[in-house]
Design an enzyme around this catalytic site. Sequence first.
Site, mmCIF file in Angstrom:
data_model
loop_
_atom_site.group_PDB
_atom_site.id
_atom_site.type_symbol
_atom_site.label_atom_id
_atom_site.label_comp_id
_atom_site.label_asym_id
_atom_site.label_seq_id
_atom_site.Cartn_x
_atom_site.Cartn_y
_atom_site.Cartn_z
ATOM 1 N N SER A 103 -53.543 3.168 13.094
ATOM 2 C CA SER A 103 -53.485 3.858 12.152
ATOM 3 C C SER A 103 -54.762 3.417 10.788
ATOM 4 O O SER A 103 -55.855 3.368 11.211
ATOM 5 C CB SER A 103 -52.345 3.747 11.509
ATOM 6 O OG SER A 103 -52.175 4.832 10.502
ATOM 7 N N ASP A 121 -53.586 11.154 11.263
ATOM 8 C CA ASP A 121 -52.141 11.542 10.614
ATOM 9 C C ASP A 121 -51.973 11.687 9.084
ATOM 10 O O ASP A 121 -50.740 11.909 8.854
ATOM 11 C CB ASP A 121 -51.196 10.941 11.501
ATOM 12 C CG ASP A 121 -50.847 9.386 11.047
ATOM 13 O OD1 ASP A 121 -51.775 8.892 10.393
ATOM 14 O OD2 ASP A 121 -50.029 8.801 11.611
ATOM 15 N N ASP A 158 -56.236 7.583 12.580
ATOM 16 C CA ASP A 158 -55.600 8.317 13.612
ATOM 17 C C ASP A 158 -55.521 9.804 13.128
ATOM 18 O O ASP A 158 -54.762 10.353 13.725
ATOM 19 C CB ASP A 158 -54.482 7.655 14.211
ATOM 20 C CG ASP A 158 -53.323 7.527 13.420
ATOM 21 O OD1 ASP A 158 -53.631 7.673 11.969
ATOM 22 O OD2 ASP A 158 -52.207 7.546 13.804
#
Length: 450
Positions: A102, A247, A245
């Site tokens: 992440s 998100d 990533d």
Amino acid sequence: MSRRYFGTDGIRGQANKAPMTPDLAMRVGIAVGNLFRRGDHRHRVVIGKDTRLSGYMIENALVAGFTAAGVDVFLLGPIPTPAVAMLTRSLRADIGVMISASHNPYQDNGIKLFGPDGFKLSDDLERQIENLMDEDIHLQLARPEAIGRAKRIDGVHDRYIEFAKRTLPKDITLSGMRVVIDCANGAGYKVAPAALWELGADVIAIGEEPNGTNINLNCGSTHPVALARKVHEVRADIGIALDGDADRVLIVDETGAVIDGDQLMALIAESWAADGMLRGDGIVATVMSNLGLERFLGDIGLSLARTKVGDRYVVEHMRKHGFNVGGEQSGHIVLSDFATTGDGLVAALQVMACVQRMGRPVSEVCRRFEPVPQVLKNVRHSGGNPLNDSFVKAAISEAEASLGSSARLVIRPSGTEPLIRVMAEGDDRGQIETVVDQLINVISGVRNAA
């Protein structure tokens, strides 16, 4: 019961050091392959990754594990986490895997798992996986004729781009909007600029030249300074910052000021409520979301349900209680009408739709409330749990009493790093700064004594 490998968002650690080693990744593949192998049909897993150098190593180890367990592997290559969740369902896979740490630096990596419904796995399933990982792997291997196959599949970027574009309301176009998007040299570097351009925006992309070691490096949602500078330089209407990533998302307004996830959730909730789209009469956020968000929602007749930190817990509460908007202050925003997990691009599109409809600058549209002063500091430790120490417990009780009912104190261990996070918020900034500093000193003293 503590877990040996999984944290708040999958398994994470420094690449090539325990636990994030090729051996562990292979064991994850074998264990998960066995757990999700039900029936005699050919089982399949989709595996995506971000742009970290160690992704190659972990990807190959996972392939070895899954194929050894008799599962066919579809390799997606670099692609956002929400795309993996979406493609797990779209391709009727039994499991989805995202290789990513992440927002962490490139030295770290991680493994996130999705079930066949595209949702992250429950604590119970993660415990079952851990138990299988520690058993004799030779007892879990497929027969020679049942070993799985692996192949790379094409067209996954186009699938995700079309999915994201369909989430923008049909009466909205991005034509005439100048957008700077910072892809954090991460998983969204191809799909996010393409989707925005196809929707009509004038797109300037930065952080879209990954080299394996520059993911999240002085860019993306954890370092929006470069984005703010670029927005000012090209006189953009809006800046969008993704993380490694893709998100999570933060927004930069036309003045270069950063807008966090709490403000974005407030905007989307207010807009969706006005359109009759909001379910649950409120939203779901974590204990870290600002008290100002809670007050703002209350003023417009909406509620804020809080969970422990981790977008997985936000989603679990949303599913159980019928909410369709939730997320975290950090920019994980879950819109369950569209996706099963946080999606930075989809959330940004909803924000841009609000901006286009209102016809006002981002600085006005996206600032829905005045945040309550909030102080967050971290203490690094070498192991164990300093929060179990009697001196720390006593200091926390004293701090809570001094703050009273008009302020909040949240103290928790990080789920991804050896840190204790101390956060306090309230109307009196001086008071909360003093409380946080005192607790940091106590926890640090216990850590040093240990």
